[in-house]
Design a protein around this motif. Structure first.
Motif, PDB file in Angstrom:
ATOM      1  N   ALA A 137      11.371  -0.944  -2.985  1.00 51.13           N
ATOM      2  CA  ALA A 137      11.773  -1.756  -4.139  1.00 51.13           C
ATOM      3  C   ALA A 137      10.858  -1.516  -5.373  1.00 51.13           C
ATOM      4  N   VAL A 138       9.391  -1.812  -5.064  1.00 46.71           N
ATOM      5  CA  VAL A 138       8.413  -1.559  -6.174  1.00 46.71           C
ATOM      6  C   VAL A 138       8.753  -0.273  -6.675  1.00 46.71           C
ATOM      7  N   ALA A 139       9.047   0.865  -6.225  1.00 45.82           N
ATOM      8  CA  ALA A 139       9.001   2.257  -6.712  1.00 45.82           C
ATOM      9  C   ALA A 139      10.223   2.076  -7.449  1.00 45.82           C
ATOM     10  N   ASP A 140      11.168   1.448  -7.176  1.00 43.32           N
ATOM     11  CA  ASP A 140      12.428   1.555  -8.251  1.00 43.32           C
ATOM     12  C   ASP A 140      12.105   0.708  -9.098  1.00 43.32           C
ATOM     13  N   ALA A 141      11.448  -0.484  -9.102  1.00 45.55           N
ATOM     14  CA  ALA A 141      11.157  -1.254 -10.095  1.00 45.55           C
ATOM     15  C   ALA A 141      10.084  -0.535 -11.317  1.00 45.55           C
ATOM     16  N   ALA A 142       9.407   0.248 -10.687  1.00 49.40           N
ATOM     17  CA  ALA A 142       8.465   0.896 -11.533  1.00 49.40           C
ATOM     18  C   ALA A 142       9.238   2.317 -12.267  1.00 49.40           C
ATOM     19  N   ARG A 143      10.296   2.651 -11.717  1.00 46.37           N
ATOM     20  CA  ARG A 143      11.200   3.454 -12.194  1.00 46.37           C
ATOM     21  C   ARG A 143      11.924   2.998 -13.368  1.00 46.37           C
ATOM     22  N   ARG A 144      12.435   1.725 -13.369  1.00 45.90           N
ATOM     23  CA  ARG A 144      13.060   1.038 -14.173  1.00 45.90           C
ATOM     24  C   ARG A 144      12.480   0.524 -15.342  1.00 45.90           C
ATOM     25  N   TYR A 145      11.056   0.113 -15.151  1.00 40.41           N
ATOM     26  CA  TYR A 145      10.278  -0.704 -16.188  1.00 40.41           C
ATOM     27  C   TYR A 145       9.121  -0.363 -16.235  1.00 40.41           C
ATOM     28  N   PRO A 146       8.227  -0.427 -17.024  1.00 35.78           N
ATOM     29  CA  PRO A 146       6.782   0.015 -17.304  1.00 35.78           C
ATOM     30  C   PRO A 146       5.951  -0.788 -16.524  1.00 35.78           C
ATOM     31  N   VAL A 147       6.009  -0.899 -15.266  1.00 38.61           N
ATOM     32  CA  VAL A 147       5.130  -1.601 -14.251  1.00 38.61           C
ATOM     33  C   VAL A 147       3.913  -0.923 -14.346  1.00 38.61           C
ATOM     34  N   PRO A 148       2.771  -1.507 -14.610  1.00 37.40           N
ATOM     35  CA  PRO A 148       1.562  -0.865 -14.529  1.00 37.40           C
ATOM     36  C   PRO A 148       0.966  -0.924 -12.960  1.00 37.40           C
ATOM     37  N   LEU A 149       1.358  -0.060 -12.123  1.00 34.98           N
ATOM     38  CA  LEU A 149       1.203  -0.085 -10.783  1.00 34.98           C
ATOM     39  C   LEU A 149      -0.371  -0.026 -10.495  1.00 34.98           C
ATOM     40  N   GLU A 150      -1.332   0.159 -11.617  1.00 32.89           N
ATOM     41  CA  GLU A 150      -2.724   0.310 -11.435  1.00 32.89           C
ATOM     42  C   GLU A 150      -3.202  -1.083 -10.936  1.00 32.89           C
ATOM     43  N   ALA A 151      -2.350  -2.240 -11.611  1.00 31.74           N
ATOM     44  CA  ALA A 151      -2.667  -3.417 -11.567  1.00 31.74           C
ATOM     45  C   ALA A 151      -2.734  -4.006  -9.929  1.00 31.74           C
ATOM     46  N   PHE A 152      -2.059  -3.372  -9.454  1.00 28.01           N
ATOM     47  CA  PHE A 152      -2.177  -3.869  -7.666  1.00 28.01           C
ATOM     48  C   PHE A 152      -3.438  -3.102  -7.175  1.00 28.01           C
ATOM     49  N   GLU A 153      -4.031  -2.215  -7.522  1.00 22.49           N
ATOM     50  CA  GLU A 153      -5.337  -1.733  -7.185  1.00 22.49           C
ATOM     51  C   GLU A 153      -6.435  -2.999  -7.574  1.00 22.49           C
ATOM     52  N   GLU A 154      -6.260  -3.498  -8.763  1.00 23.98           N
ATOM     53  CA  GLU A 154      -7.168  -4.459  -9.080  1.00 23.98           C
ATOM     54  C   GLU A 154      -7.038  -5.728  -8.206  1.00 23.98           C
ATOM     55  N   LEU A 155      -5.897  -5.981  -7.889  1.00 23.77           N
ATOM     56  CA  LEU A 155      -5.306  -7.166  -6.772  1.00 23.77           C
ATOM     57  C   LEU A 155      -6.141  -6.973  -5.508  1.00 23.77           C
ATOM     58  N   LEU A 156      -5.964  -5.619  -5.024  1.00 21.27           N
ATOM     59  CA  LEU A 156      -6.609  -5.361  -3.614  1.00 21.27           C
ATOM     60  C   LEU A 156      -8.145  -5.427  -4.110  1.00 21.27           C
ATOM     61  N   ASP A 157      -8.705  -5.149  -5.115  1.00 23.38           N
ATOM     62  CA  ASP A 157     -10.111  -5.349  -5.193  1.00 23.38           C
ATOM     63  C   ASP A 157     -10.629  -6.640  -5.125  1.00 23.38           C
ATOM     64  N   GLY A 158      -9.777  -7.506  -5.978  1.00 22.77           N
ATOM     65  CA  GLY A 158     -10.005  -9.142  -5.808  1.00 22.77           C
ATOM     66  C   GLY A 158      -9.771  -9.663  -4.713  1.00 22.77           C
ATOM     67  N   VAL A 159      -8.978  -9.214  -3.712  1.00 21.43           N
ATOM     68  CA  VAL A 159      -8.580  -9.770  -2.239  1.00 21.43           C
ATOM     69  C   VAL A 159      -9.697  -9.372  -1.440  1.00 21.43           C
ATOM     70  N   TRP A 160     -10.285  -8.133  -1.670  1.00 20.49           N
ATOM     71  CA  TRP A 160     -11.604  -7.744  -0.842  1.00 20.49           C
ATOM     72  C   TRP A 160     -12.611  -8.705  -1.430  1.00 20.49           C
ATOM     73  N   MET A 161     -12.732  -9.206  -2.763  1.00 17.25           N
ATOM     74  CA  MET A 161     -13.809 -10.227  -2.849  1.00 17.25           C
ATOM     75  C   MET A 161     -13.599 -11.426  -1.975  1.00 17.25           C
ATOM     76  N   ASP A 162     -12.552 -11.929  -1.756  1.00 18.60           N
ATOM     77  CA  ASP A 162     -12.270 -13.051  -0.703  1.00 18.60           C
ATOM     78  C   ASP A 162     -12.589 -12.634   0.599  1.00 18.60           C
ATOM     79  N   ILE A 163     -12.362 -11.482   1.039  1.00 14.87           N
ATOM     80  CA  ILE A 163     -12.484 -11.317   2.378  1.00 14.87           C
ATOM     81  C   ILE A 163     -14.304 -11.138   2.661  1.00 14.87           C
ATOM     82  N   GLU A 164     -14.872 -10.594   1.727  1.00 16.18           N
ATOM     83  CA  GLU A 164     -16.215 -10.680   2.005  1.00 16.18           C
ATOM     84  C   GLU A 164     -16.995 -11.776   1.643  1.00 16.18           C
TER      85      GLU A 164
END
Length: 286
Positions: free
Chosen positions: A86-113
């Protein structure tokens, strides 16, 4: 594993969003059908990442699962996972900045540590990762009139919402071994965060004063972020106003009575959230 159809993938994401997005779904449901499906896909993946951070798994397993998500994002078009499809299809339809998910992953790692934040600037960087990223992902789905600061406004609105979350969840976070309030603020207001008989201790009112100070600062982020509204079409603007309105009303309730978060997790009623959504459809913030 056989890949689901696009319709099945979106249906999975909408089920997740309807079940888990207690506040966001009131805004998401105001979007047009296609944009609503796309934003549910964004939410479902963000929820998956958040759940990794908040789960009870060992740190090593959490790290491995975050890395799996990174790899799946890098090979998005080959995934058979319903959320990723679904995310892949959404990114084809709209200019979804997928790199923002990488930032989210970085932020969640801050929580984990278990990272602590010495200054508000450090906390802001965390908020930008875990919530500003979501604001920018939403903006990709919303679309907007060209404006050089549109992404900045979306980022600021996400940061405002996260600051509200932090104030709402001080007790819950402390019980889970997490403290987000900056050490410089705790020191300035003479606050020693602790639980006393099941509630946050505040013997001299310093915590209440710190919460009011933090709420005033969050209002400035809302004021900046809500400049995004006029750049959006009516339905996307209503979605944005509803999401922000629910959290902003919650912030005002906390600022008015800080002790309301000392022994429980404060929330708005369904009726109150509906009222915010109705006002948002009329173009009015809560």
């Amino acid at each position: 594993m056989t890949a689901p159809t696009i319709e099945q993938a979106y249906a999975t994401c909408e089920d997740i969003t309807r079940t888990e997005a207690r506040n966001f779904y009131w805004g998401i449901r105001l979007l047009t059908r296609q944009r609503r499906s796309a934003l549910c896909a964004v939410y479902a993946l963000a929820r998956r990442v958040d759940d990794i951070g908040d789960g009870d798994l060992p740190v090593e397993e959490k790290a491995a699962r975050l890395e799996t998500v990174r790899k799946e994002l890098a090979a998005l078009d080959r995934s058979t996972d319903p959320v990723m499809v679904a995310v892949a299809d959404a990114a084809r339809r709209y200019p979804v900045p997928l790199e923002a998910f990488e930032e989210l992953l970085d932020g969640v790692w801050m929580d984990i540590e278990g990272r602590r934040y010495g200054t508000f600037d450090e906390l802001t960087e965390y908020c930008r990762c875990v919530a500003g990223s979501i604001g920018r992902l939403c903006l990709g789905v919303f679309g907007h009139r060209p404006h050089p600061r549109a992404a900045h406004y979306a980022d600021a609105l996400g940061i405002a919402l996260q600051q509200t979350n932090i104030l709402r969840d001080i007790r819950e976070d402390l019980l889970n071994g997490r403290i987000y309030l900056p050490e410089e603020d705790l020191d300035a207001f003479g606050v020693d965060l602790r639980i006393d008989h099941g509630a946050l201790a505040d013997p001299d009112g310093g915590l209440a004063n710190l919460i009011r100070h933090s709420a005033a600062r969050a209002r400035e982020w809302y004021a900046d972020g809500l400049r995004l509204g006029p750049l959006l079409d009516r339905r996307s603007g209503a979605c944005c106003l509803a999401m922000a309105g629910i959290y902003r009303q919650l912030l005002e309730r906390i600022a008015e009575q800080p002790s309301a978060v000392y022994d429980k997790r404060l929330s708005l009623s369904g009726r109150e959230k509906l009222g915010v959504a109705v006002r948002a459809l009329g173009g009015r913030a809560a």
